[in-house]
Design an enzyme around this catalytic site. Sequence first.
Site, mmCIF file in Angstrom:
data_model
loop_
_atom_site.group_PDB
_atom_site.id
_atom_site.type_symbol
_atom_site.label_atom_id
_atom_site.label_comp_id
_atom_site.label_asym_id
_atom_site.label_seq_id
_atom_site.Cartn_x
_atom_site.Cartn_y
_atom_site.Cartn_z
ATOM 1 N N HIS A 94 73.406 -1.069 4.924
ATOM 2 C CA HIS A 94 74.105 -2.185 4.181
ATOM 3 C C HIS A 94 72.841 -3.372 3.914
ATOM 4 O O HIS A 94 73.050 -4.244 3.095
ATOM 5 C CB HIS A 94 75.136 -2.890 5.199
ATOM 6 C CG HIS A 94 74.573 -3.802 6.435
ATOM 7 N ND1 HIS A 94 74.642 -3.297 7.651
ATOM 8 C CD2 HIS A 94 74.086 -4.729 6.517
ATOM 9 C CE1 HIS A 94 74.324 -4.311 8.596
ATOM 10 N NE2 HIS A 94 74.046 -5.270 7.781
ATOM 11 N N ASP A 126 75.270 3.919 8.464
ATOM 12 C CA ASP A 126 74.868 2.574 8.229
ATOM 13 C C ASP A 126 73.157 2.790 8.634
ATOM 14 O O ASP A 126 72.626 1.801 9.139
ATOM 15 C CB ASP A 126 75.466 1.476 9.012
ATOM 16 C CG ASP A 126 74.973 0.134 8.535
ATOM 17 O OD1 ASP A 126 74.509 -0.097 7.298
ATOM 18 O OD2 ASP A 126 75.012 -0.941 9.245
ATOM 19 N N ASN A 202 69.453 -9.975 11.700
ATOM 20 C CA ASN A 202 69.187 -9.111 12.819
ATOM 21 C C ASN A 202 69.128 -7.466 12.402
ATOM 22 O O ASN A 202 68.479 -6.759 12.895
ATOM 23 C CB ASN A 202 69.344 -9.278 14.128
ATOM 24 C CG ASN A 202 69.019 -10.362 14.966
ATOM 25 O OD1 ASN A 202 69.522 -11.365 15.308
ATOM 26 N ND2 ASN A 202 67.700 -10.079 15.375
ATOM 27 N N SER A 203 70.225 -7.522 11.393
ATOM 28 C CA SER A 203 70.689 -6.026 10.967
ATOM 29 C C SER A 203 69.168 -5.135 10.552
ATOM 30 O O SER A 203 68.639 -5.705 9.783
ATOM 31 C CB SER A 203 71.559 -6.102 9.836
ATOM 32 O OG SER A 203 72.786 -6.725 10.158
ATOM 33 N N GLY A 254 89.137 16.729 9.110
ATOM 34 C CA GLY A 254 90.022 16.377 7.881
ATOM 35 C C GLY A 254 91.342 15.963 8.723
ATOM 36 O O GLY A 254 92.499 16.571 8.369
ATOM 37 N N VAL A 255 91.302 15.183 9.771
ATOM 38 C CA VAL A 255 92.519 14.859 10.433
ATOM 39 C C VAL A 255 92.310 13.153 10.507
ATOM 40 O O VAL A 255 91.267 12.702 10.763
ATOM 41 C CB VAL A 255 92.625 15.442 11.794
ATOM 42 C CG1 VAL A 255 93.141 16.999 11.661
ATOM 43 C CG2 VAL A 255 91.563 15.202 12.618
#
Length: 367
Positions: A94, A126, A202-203, A254-255
């Site tokens: 991000h 991320d 900080n990311s 896929g649930v």
Amino acid sequence: MSSDHPTRRRALRMIGATVAVGGIGLGSSVAQNGQDGEDGSSGEGDDGVDSPYTAVYRDTIDSVVLVTVTGPRGSGGLGSGFVIDEQHVVTNNHVVETASDDGVEIQYSNEEWRTASIVGTDLYSDLAVLRVENMPDVASGLPVVDREPTIGQEVLALGNPLGLDASVSQGIISGVDRVLPSPSGFSIPAAIQTDASVNPGNSGGPLVGLEGDVYGIVSSGVGQTLAFAISPRLANRVIPALIEDGTYEHPYMGVAVQPVGPEIADAIGLEEATGVLVTEVVPNSPADGVLQSATVDSPDSGDVIVAIDGQQIQNQAQLLSTLALETAPGDTVELTVVRSGDEQSVEVTLESRPESQLPQTPIEPGP
């Protein structure tokens, strides 16, 4: 906001200092920009005061960078990152996702600047990897541990909160195996929780232990004592793939699921409230035709997953982390499920995660 010029960088530092004095504060953050103080000291223990935090800071800060991003029409932002080898820097997806071509600049603690190219990004974890030509001599790779940190151990968050470069805040590992929401529709599993002060900027910076190893990549902060970092075990799976291929393939079943609480356990006839109830199966997914989903009026019509390959699954966090950290697309896993009151085993062959996600239950997103 863009920060691709030293003058702009100094302005950001002044803004950050004003915020701190104004009462909002930066928790236990201590800004260190490598400049000498008014008394001629470096601010790094020259007065004879030393601590384990000072030692870790000195050993690691040269490998922590400020990441500035310029996007379309002059838009941009800033974050943190850290060096992992002689060519690469790790940060958050991000932080760089809006960058234009040649729109990423990084600055080191000695004030040197470099232009970075984006090698690979992964929305689902991320994480992003940048390549830097001619890495400064002061910077060396920080090792990322390949184990889960211990709750209660001390850690330091290094980075550039509010544009204040080369800062450190101290805390502990507050929790592990957290599930983080993600814009992708798929949750980020196995996240690390800390009470170290984390702020915008900080990311992408490292969460390091007192021996200088990385125990997580800072991703988000909710408050002054609640922040999260990407798991080192997940990072060690994703980062090499981003360097090699520019992308990472996540396993997909896929649930959609939800935790089994006492009320659901009683309705299904379970002796104890454990496992996860399948609430939706994606058509044409690996689970389609293998697992059965519950309905609102009849929760006992759905499968309860209680184990994967013999490993007990008590909640959704364990399901997500087990799939993310111990399986890969193409693997066939054995699921132990409770169906209509009986325990049985079924097999699911995992696939690569698709770009879109099924509609989620309001409780928690599924794997």
